[in-house]
Design an enzyme around this catalytic site. Sequence first.
Site, PDB file in Angstrom:
ATOM      1  N   ASP A 140       2.216  96.645   0.271  1.00  0.00           N
ATOM      2  CA  ASP A 140       2.777  95.449  -0.342  1.00  0.00           C
ATOM      3  C   ASP A 140       2.533  94.179   0.468  1.00  0.00           C
ATOM      4  O   ASP A 140       2.038  93.178  -0.059  1.00  0.00           O
ATOM      5  CB  ASP A 140       4.284  95.646  -0.567  1.00  0.00           C
ATOM      6  CG  ASP A 140       4.924  94.483  -1.304  1.00  0.00           C
ATOM      7  OD1 ASP A 140       5.082  94.574  -2.534  1.00  0.00           O
ATOM      8  OD2 ASP A 140       5.262  93.478  -0.662  1.00  0.00           O
ATOM      9  N   ALA A 168       4.573  92.744  -4.571  1.00  0.00           N
ATOM     10  CA  ALA A 168       3.329  93.295  -5.109  1.00  0.00           C
ATOM     11  C   ALA A 168       3.566  94.657  -5.750  1.00  0.00           C
ATOM     12  O   ALA A 168       3.011  94.972  -6.804  1.00  0.00           O
ATOM     13  CB  ALA A 168       2.275  93.394  -4.007  1.00  0.00           C
ATOM     14  N   ASP A 169       4.402  95.482  -5.122  1.00  0.00           N
ATOM     15  CA  ASP A 169       4.725  96.789  -5.693  1.00  0.00           C
ATOM     16  C   ASP A 169       5.423  96.642  -7.039  1.00  0.00           C
ATOM     17  O   ASP A 169       5.102  97.338  -8.009  1.00  0.00           O
ATOM     18  CB  ASP A 169       5.631  97.574  -4.739  1.00  0.00           C
ATOM     19  CG  ASP A 169       4.867  98.265  -3.625  1.00  0.00           C
ATOM     20  OD1 ASP A 169       3.756  98.750  -3.889  1.00  0.00           O
ATOM     21  OD2 ASP A 169       5.374  98.321  -2.504  1.00  0.00           O
ATOM     22  N   ALA A 170       6.421  95.752  -7.097  1.00  0.00           N
ATOM     23  CA  ALA A 170       7.202  95.590  -8.321  1.00  0.00           C
ATOM     24  C   ALA A 170       6.352  95.050  -9.462  1.00  0.00           C
ATOM     25  O   ALA A 170       6.420  95.534 -10.601  1.00  0.00           O
ATOM     26  CB  ALA A 170       8.386  94.666  -8.065  1.00  0.00           C
TER      27      ALA A 170
END
Length: 395
Positions: A140, A168-170
Amino acid sequence: MGILSGYRVLDCSIAMAGPFAAQRMGDLGADVVKVEPTAGEWQRFRSAGGANGNRINTSFLSLNRNKRSLAIDLKSDEGKAILLELVKTADVFIQNYRPGVAKRLGVDYATLSAINPRLVYVSMSGFGESGPYVDRPGQDLILQAMSGAMLSAGRAGDPPAPAGQFLADAVTAYSAFEGALAALLHRERTGEGQLVEVNMLDAVVAFQMQEMSVFTAGGKPQTRSAEPHAHSYIRSPYGVFATADGFIVVAFANLKTFGELIGEPSFADMDDEADSWVHRDAIFAATRERLATRTSAEWLDLFRTHDVWSGPVYGYADVVADPQIAHNGTFVEYDHPSEGRVKTPGFPIRFAATPAGVTRGAPQIGEHSREILGEAGMDAEAIDRLIASGAVRQD
């Protein structure tokens, strides 16, 4: 019955983005089977912020509700055969292995689509399935840094500021969830499954649609100035300001009205669009000086009365206690067999006819292995042999 009731998702993903996307489908009623190693996914054993659970740590608990766990050894012939059998009746397959790993394991799209042509296969990666960065880790913070987002706020000369979330993950999780739903709609119309590829770099760049377009189409450079503006492309005052007892935010204020309210006469003759750019730092500095003289509550009451966009700066405790949060039902609560009473953010979209909900918490390792294999047609004796051999785990 959730809107995705009747669909089966095989979740072979790890960490955050993949499990979060699969959980979204489980919230909507899909039967999500979390396929994990017999030792359990590593996220089960890694604490988040030092928060350790009884048997399931917080990170795993938060990303794996509404799933059943099938714990198998995919490196064994028996374990791989089980997965390929389940693929025959699956609707969605989600994986976020590093590029090339799925093929080495024999669970790539070409292999699985030959077994089930109706399968929606979602492949998630850090940078894409090919290209110069294909072997780089998709973490992330690295993706936030490479997306340009860290230089869209703050003061020139200060270190770039990452988001306080795994942004970034979400964003990648939501992109994968959206892609899976769109591919299912295509399948409903045509009967055909397909490969859906989502990578973190593209997802977090696309998330900055407006900012990137100001640069690429509008030709305006991404410039941080002397004061800590909350956004490099928004006029002043726009940001976080200290008050006598805390912090508030102010956004898009009419300079004449705002200047009268805070006692700053220099704003009276300024044009909101032109001058707020030319004198951006001076406006910010004057606002900062004036707002430090009164409490947050005093300023917010005054600004709301005069329709100046403003608000408090919350911590998590404030968010949980907020009356609008309570009214919206933003959080869900349920009882978990090993973790007790769990409170966590729920599904944010409301469906009038098919509401989302929590039917089960995050599973123990292989908690549902026997149940899932029985549904696949295996008899009790065969399942016992698989468990005894170590190819399958049942907790």
